[in-house]
Design a protein around this motif. Structure first.
Motif, PDB file in Angstrom:
ATOM      1  N   GLU A 354       0.851  -1.188   0.000  1.00  0.00           N
ATOM      2  CA  GLU A 354       0.000   0.000   0.000  1.00  0.00           C
ATOM      3  C   GLU A 354       0.882   1.232   0.000  1.00  0.00           C
ATOM      4  O   GLU A 354       1.987   1.232   0.568  1.00  0.00           O
ATOM      5  N   LEU A 355       0.373   2.283  -0.656  1.00  0.00           N
ATOM      6  CA  LEU A 355       1.108   3.527  -0.808  1.00  0.00           C
ATOM      7  C   LEU A 355       0.529   4.581   0.119  1.00  0.00           C
ATOM      8  O   LEU A 355      -0.693   4.708   0.256  1.00  0.00           O
ATOM      9  N   PHE A 356       1.431   5.362   0.743  1.00  0.00           N
ATOM     10  CA  PHE A 356       1.024   6.418   1.667  1.00  0.00           C
ATOM     11  C   PHE A 356       1.797   7.676   1.356  1.00  0.00           C
ATOM     12  O   PHE A 356       2.967   7.648   0.954  1.00  0.00           O
ATOM     13  N   ARG A 357       1.110   8.785   1.576  1.00  0.00           N
ATOM     14  CA  ARG A 357       1.704  10.109   1.380  1.00  0.00           C
ATOM     15  C   ARG A 357       2.178  10.637   2.721  1.00  0.00           C
ATOM     16  O   ARG A 357       1.437  10.591   3.716  1.00  0.00           O
ATOM     17  N   VAL A 358       3.415  11.111   2.783  1.00  0.00           N
ATOM     18  CA  VAL A 358       3.976  11.653   4.022  1.00  0.00           C
ATOM     19  C   VAL A 358       3.573  13.110   4.140  1.00  0.00           C
ATOM     20  O   VAL A 358       3.845  13.913   3.245  1.00  0.00           O
ATOM     21  N   GLU A 359       2.915  13.441   5.297  1.00  0.00           N
ATOM     22  CA  GLU A 359       2.505  14.823   5.551  1.00  0.00           C
ATOM     23  C   GLU A 359       3.474  15.542   6.478  1.00  0.00           C
ATOM     24  O   GLU A 359       3.751  16.731   6.287  1.00  0.00           O
ATOM     25  N   ARG A 366      10.931   6.970  21.532  1.00  0.00           N
ATOM     26  CA  ARG A 366       9.837   6.004  21.601  1.00  0.00           C
ATOM     27  C   ARG A 366      10.228   4.856  22.524  1.00  0.00           C
ATOM     28  O   ARG A 366      11.340   4.312  22.404  1.00  0.00           O
ATOM     29  N   ALA A 367       9.312   4.497  23.445  1.00  0.00           N
ATOM     30  CA  ALA A 367       9.541   3.372  24.364  1.00  0.00           C
ATOM     31  C   ALA A 367       8.281   2.527  24.406  1.00  0.00           C
ATOM     32  O   ALA A 367       7.208   3.006  24.814  1.00  0.00           O
ATOM     33  N   ASP A 368       8.387   1.314  23.966  1.00  0.00           N
ATOM     34  CA  ASP A 368       7.257   0.382  23.967  1.00  0.00           C
ATOM     35  C   ASP A 368       7.772  -0.984  23.540  1.00  0.00           C
ATOM     36  O   ASP A 368       8.881  -1.091  23.003  1.00  0.00           O
ATOM     37  N   TYR A 369       6.964  -1.980  23.819  1.00  0.00           N
ATOM     38  CA  TYR A 369       7.302  -3.343  23.419  1.00  0.00           C
ATOM     39  C   TYR A 369       8.627  -3.801  23.994  1.00  0.00           C
ATOM     40  O   TYR A 369       9.362  -4.566  23.375  1.00  0.00           O
ATOM     41  N   LEU A 370       8.951  -3.278  25.191  1.00  0.00           N
ATOM     42  CA  LEU A 370      10.230  -3.547  25.837  1.00  0.00           C
ATOM     43  C   LEU A 370      11.394  -2.994  25.029  1.00  0.00           C
ATOM     44  O   LEU A 370      12.530  -3.448  25.144  1.00  0.00           O
ATOM     45  N   LEU A 371      11.100  -1.977  24.148  1.00  0.00           N
ATOM     46  CA  LEU A 371      12.116  -1.354  23.320  1.00  0.00           C
ATOM     47  C   LEU A 371      12.061   0.145  23.537  1.00  0.00           C
ATOM     48  O   LEU A 371      11.017   0.699  23.909  1.00  0.00           O
ATOM     49  N   GLN A 372      13.176   0.795  23.262  1.00  0.00           N
ATOM     50  CA  GLN A 372      13.170   2.247  23.307  1.00  0.00           C
ATOM     51  C   GLN A 372      14.294   2.783  22.426  1.00  0.00           C
ATOM     52  O   GLN A 372      15.269   2.091  22.146  1.00  0.00           O
ATOM     53  N   GLY A 373      14.148   4.023  21.969  1.00  0.00           N
ATOM     54  CA  GLY A 373      15.167   4.628  21.134  1.00  0.00           C
ATOM     55  C   GLY A 373      14.613   5.802  20.356  1.00  0.00           C
ATOM     56  O   GLY A 373      13.415   6.131  20.419  1.00  0.00           O
ATOM     57  N   GLN A 374      15.511   6.472  19.656  1.00  0.00           N
ATOM     58  CA  GLN A 374      15.141   7.588  18.802  1.00  0.00           C
ATOM     59  C   GLN A 374      14.640   7.029  17.469  1.00  0.00           C
ATOM     60  O   GLN A 374      15.292   6.185  16.842  1.00  0.00           O
ATOM     61  N   VAL A 375      13.495   7.527  17.041  1.00  0.00           N
ATOM     62  CA  VAL A 375      12.878   7.022  15.825  1.00  0.00           C
ATOM     63  C   VAL A 375      12.344   8.190  15.000  1.00  0.00           C
ATOM     64  O   VAL A 375      12.277   9.328  15.468  1.00  0.00           O
ATOM     65  N   SER A 376      11.965   7.873  13.775  1.00  0.00           N
ATOM     66  CA  SER A 376      11.304   8.843  12.888  1.00  0.00           C
ATOM     67  C   SER A 376       9.803   8.633  12.998  1.00  0.00           C
ATOM     68  O   SER A 376       9.307   7.509  12.849  1.00  0.00           O
ATOM     69  N   ARG A 377       9.103   9.751  13.276  1.00  0.00           N
ATOM     70  CA  ARG A 377       7.645   9.699  13.304  1.00  0.00           C
ATOM     71  C   ARG A 377       7.127  10.308  12.008  1.00  0.00           C
ATOM     72  O   ARG A 377       7.525  11.396  11.596  1.00  0.00           O
ATOM     73  N   LEU A 378       6.231   9.582  11.363  1.00  0.00           N
ATOM     74  CA  LEU A 378       5.656  10.042  10.103  1.00  0.00           C
ATOM     75  C   LEU A 378       4.159  10.181  10.263  1.00  0.00           C
ATOM     76  O   LEU A 378       3.485   9.262  10.739  1.00  0.00           O
ATOM     77  N   LYS A 379       3.663  11.345   9.845  1.00  0.00           N
ATOM     78  CA  LYS A 379       2.231  11.501   9.718  1.00  0.00           C
ATOM     79  C   LYS A 379       1.884  11.234   8.265  1.00  0.00           C
ATOM     80  O   LYS A 379       2.374  11.907   7.363  1.00  0.00           O
TER      81      LYS A 379
END
Length: 821
Positions: A354-359, A366-379
């Motif tokens: 599936e194709l998505f447009r980045v806004e 981000r910390a979840d799923y017993l994981l944490q770190g710096q991530v890219s957030r995309l809307k």
């Protein structure tokens, strides 16, 4: 004198010979009472010797009487003068031959300003250019052929005036065409050869439709199956051909690729969603799942207790859970550089993409799923996000736009429509030369006349072949030319007191060119008297006393005699000193049929002309008519009388046309009506090709003489050589080499171009009869009679346009020593 049936090659016209005359005299001696006493008929007897001498005189007299009688008939005449005079008696002149015709393509020097130091004022004349921007190439511009071994140079002169320009030297045709990606395509053409794509990469084809609606499906994400970089070849720019793993679009359901504002992107990065590497929910220790299990117990005052395995809602939001269809943010597993708003990402599973447009794009912790770190957030915006989970989704991002390229035209269909990259000033009616490599292999050049110009597209009167576009060049600086060299001379002075005054041209032979006249020729001679142009006519008979006309006669030594009138049939020449002048050309015959690119020496060079070449071979040159041809062609003058009525008239008219050696007319049904199909061959045994001067003039001559209601189609004959393999039994005492050579010569002569007709079939019996009738042949066994690789055919059929002939190299003979079965 014996009776002479029709069709004999010679007539018997002698009353007797020496022997018959002498025998008759001796019989007369015996019948005479006085001479009966003559005791001997020996030659020593004076009376017998006198009779012998008298018989010899009669023999000579009757011999020449017979020769004179034979010279009185066109079929049996052997002297050239006899044939000439007999033909002239019915208004026929032996055909003088025809000069070869071709086209000359000129290359002009391009204008280059004269260099001068910048800032230095120079006279205006110094701003001139080294070559003119356009020139006029006049009639009579001469070029000469480059002779090969055993050949002599031939002079050719233009017969039309043309305007020439440097930009017409090598007009290019389009080598690419914009072809938008379409349903089913499995290749994309991209500009440049540094796309950085490799097999396995993912690319996106998307357009304005998807920008206008998040639910639009006119887009394609495909994996690269192959990459082929093509370097620059001539005018073809370097480009890259990308082969896709699947065709564009889908057929079930029917979804076309984008059609509006197509853009191609290469996904330079492959990533994952945050949580893709989280431990499975089932593998977590119970203590870590505390509070994540369902609470059970009695009423509100009961002490709660936990039942292991009774999972609550947290598992449904773990890394294995699917994303929400309504959420807008997704988190990648790390920070990705180069992601920008208004770019594209694709989420993929093994069975769905599936194709998505980045806004929006930012970095976050981000910390979840017993994981944490710096991530890219995309809307992002799109649909069907709930088809993906952090665990199963592959993220294709870092979309870099690549530029679509026009598709190369690897094949140009030819025909009469020729697109170009611009032809300023080219007007209908002028010749253009087309040169390039053929699609089927090899190279070729053609000449055609422009019928019309539509924008930058030329519409030709005749079609051209199919070429590789990148190799095609058009030259519009082309002029028609014919064999022959111009001469101007003073014939002499007119004498008003002389009747039928004659002059002889010093140059030989006089050039005749192909024309649409009934004879198929037109003389190059122009005669002016006191500056006035006089007209050549076939005969002075019927001309008025003031008609400024003349006739020409060709002698056996190829000189031409010009004859004027007597004041009764044609005007007399006015008295004057050197007032009769002639301009003409010399040169004629098959020797002028030179090959392509042989005429390369410009003898007269207008300002700006650098080179000249003949892009097509010189064709149509024929030698003067010989006696055998005149015997067959002369009667056609009174058979057709320069008009065509019957089917036979078409054949007779074509055969009497200069340059035509054989013709056949037949009726055929085209589905609506009967049409006359005329097939002809040149005297050089070549097809009369469409677009040649001979073809056009023959067509025009037929049209002028035929009934307007007849539909005539000129067809091109097809030569079909066949093969003969035969074994011979030679008579004892004869040399096999001599007999086999005689058989070969007899076969080749019998099945030659001159003796066979179009559409005439060949039978095995006919071949055997020719061989067995040859002196020294006792028997023959035919093993192969075929137009192909082998086999013995009882009969070789031939279509009406085909001519079955036999060449010496196709005759294979061997000696058969054993008796025939």
């Amino acid at each position: 004198m014996n009776a002479n049936p029709p069709g004999l090659p010679a007539i018997d016209y002698r009353a007797g010979t020496h022997a018959t005359f002498l025998a008759a005299l001796l019989r007369a001696f015996g019948a005479d009472p006085v001479l009966r006493a003559l005791g001997t008929h020996d030659g020593t007897e004076p009376l017998v010797a006198t009779a012998d001498a008298y018989s010899m005189g009669l023999d000579v007299l009757t011999f020449y009487t017979e020769r004179i009688a034979n010279e009185g008939y066109l079929r049996t005449a052997t002297e050239r003068y006899s044939v000439l005079e007999l033909a002239r008696a019915i208004g026929y002149e032996l055909r003088p031959g025809v000069a070869a015709s071709t086209a000359l393509a000129f290359t002009l020097a391009k204008p280059v300003p004269v260099p001068h130091a910048p800032g230095v004022e120079v006279p205006t004349i110094m701003h001139a250019v080294t070559a003119p921007e356009k020139i006029t190439i006049p009639v009579g511009t001469r070029a000469q052929s480059v002779p090969g071994p055993g050949e002599l140079p031939r002079a050719f002169e233009t017969v039309e005036e043309i305007e020439a320009r440097p930009e017409w030297n090598a007009i290019k045709v389009p080598v690419t065409m914009w072809v938008p990606p379409a349903l089913g395509d499995d290749e994309l053409y991209l500009k440049g050869i540094t796309t950085g794509l490799n097999p396995g990469d993912m690319i996106l084809l998307v357009g304005n439709e998807r920008l206008g609606s998040r639910y639009n499906e006119n887009w394609d994400v495909r994996r690269v199956a192959g990459v082929r970089a093509v370097d620059r070849v001539g005018d073809l720019a370097e480009h890259t051909v990308v082969t896709l793993d699947m065709p564009l679009g889908t057929t079930e359901p029917l979804v076309h690729p984008t059609r509006e504002g197509q853009r191609v992107y290469a996904f330079r990065q492959r990533g994952a969603l945050f949580g893709h590497n989280a431990p499975p929910w089932e593998s977590l220790p119970v203590s870590m799942r505390y509070g994540e299990m369902a609470q059970t117990g009695g009423g509100p005052h009961d002490v709660p207790h936990w039942v292991p395995g009774a999972y609550a809602g947290r598992q449904d939001s773990w890394a294995d859970a699917y994303l929400s269809a309504t959420q807008e943010d997704v988190f990648l597993d790390r920070v990705y550089q180069g992601l920008t708003p208004a770019s594209w990402i694709a989420l993929a599973t093994p069975s769905y993409i599936e194709l998505f447009r980045v806004e929006e794009v930012d970095e976050t912790s981000r910390a979840d799923y017993l994981l944490q770190g710096q991530v890219s957030r995309l809307k992002i915006t799109g649909e069907h996000l709930n088809f993906f989970s952090p665990r199963n989704a592959v993220v294709w991002c870092g979309a870099e736009e690549l530029e679509l390229a026009e598709r190369p035209l690897y094949g140009w269909g030819g025909g009469t429509v020729v697109p170009t990259n611009g032809v300023p000033g080219v007007v209908p009616g002028r010749l253009v030369a087309v040169r390039g490599e053929l699609l089927r292999g090899g190279s070729r050049s053609e000449v055609a006349r422009v019928a019309s110009v539509v924008g930058s597209t030329l519409v030709l009167e005749t079609g051209v072949a199919s070429y590789v576009p990148v190799t095609v060049r058009l030259n519009a600086n082309v002029a028609a030319a014919t064999d022959g060299e111009s001469r101007t001379e003073i014939l002499g002075g007119g004498d008003g007191a002389a009747a039928f005054q004659t002059f002889t041209l010093r140059g030989t032979p006089l050039t005749y060119t192909s024309a649409s006249t009934p004879s198929g020729t037109r003389s190059s001679l122009e005669v002016r008297v006191d500056g006035l142009l006089w007209t050549e006519v076939p005969s002075l008979y019927g001309q008025g006393p003031t008609a400024r006309v003349y006739t020409t006669r060709r002698r056996d030594d190829a000189t031409t005699v010009v004859r004027f009138g007597d004041g009764v049939t044609g005007a007399r020449l006015p008295t004057g000193r050197e007032n009769v002048r002639a301009s003409y050309r010399v040169g004629i015959g098959a020797a002028g049929n030179v090959a392509v690119d042989k005429i390369a020496l410009p003898m007269s060079r207008p300002l700006g002309v650098e080179e000249v070449i003949n892009p097509v071979a010189a064709l149509g040159g024929t030698d003067p008519e010989v006696l055998g041809q005149a015997r067959a062609n002369a009667p056609t003058t009174v058979l057709t009388l320069d008009r065509i009525v019957s089917l036979r008239d078409y054949e007779d008219f074509a055969r009497s046309f200069a340059g035509i050696g054989k013709a056949h007319a037949h009726l055929a049904w085209n589905g609506e009506r009967q049409v006359i199909r005329l097939v002809a061959a040149t005297t050089a045994r070549e097809p009369v090709l469409p677009g040649t001067v001979l073809h056009d003039n023959l067509r025009a001559g037929i049209d002028a003489a035929r009934h307007p209601g007849h539909q005539v189609v000129l067809e091109t004959f097809v030569p079909r050589p066949f093969t003969v393999v035969m074994r011979l039994v030679v008579e004892p005492g004869r040399a096999y080499a001599d007999v086999s050579a005689a058989v070969t010569a007899s076969l080749v002569d019998t099945f030659s171009f001159e003796k066979r007709a179009f559409g005439q079939r060949v039978s095995a019996a006919e071949v055997l009869a020719v061989a067995q009738n040859t002196l020294g042949v006792r028997g023959a066994d035919l093993d192969v009679l075929s137009t192909g690789s082998g086999g013995l055919a009882v009969t070789l059929p031939a279509a009406p346009v085909e001519l079955l002939t036999l060449r010496a190299e196709n005759v294979q003979l061997t000696e058969l020593r054993e008796p025939l079965p």
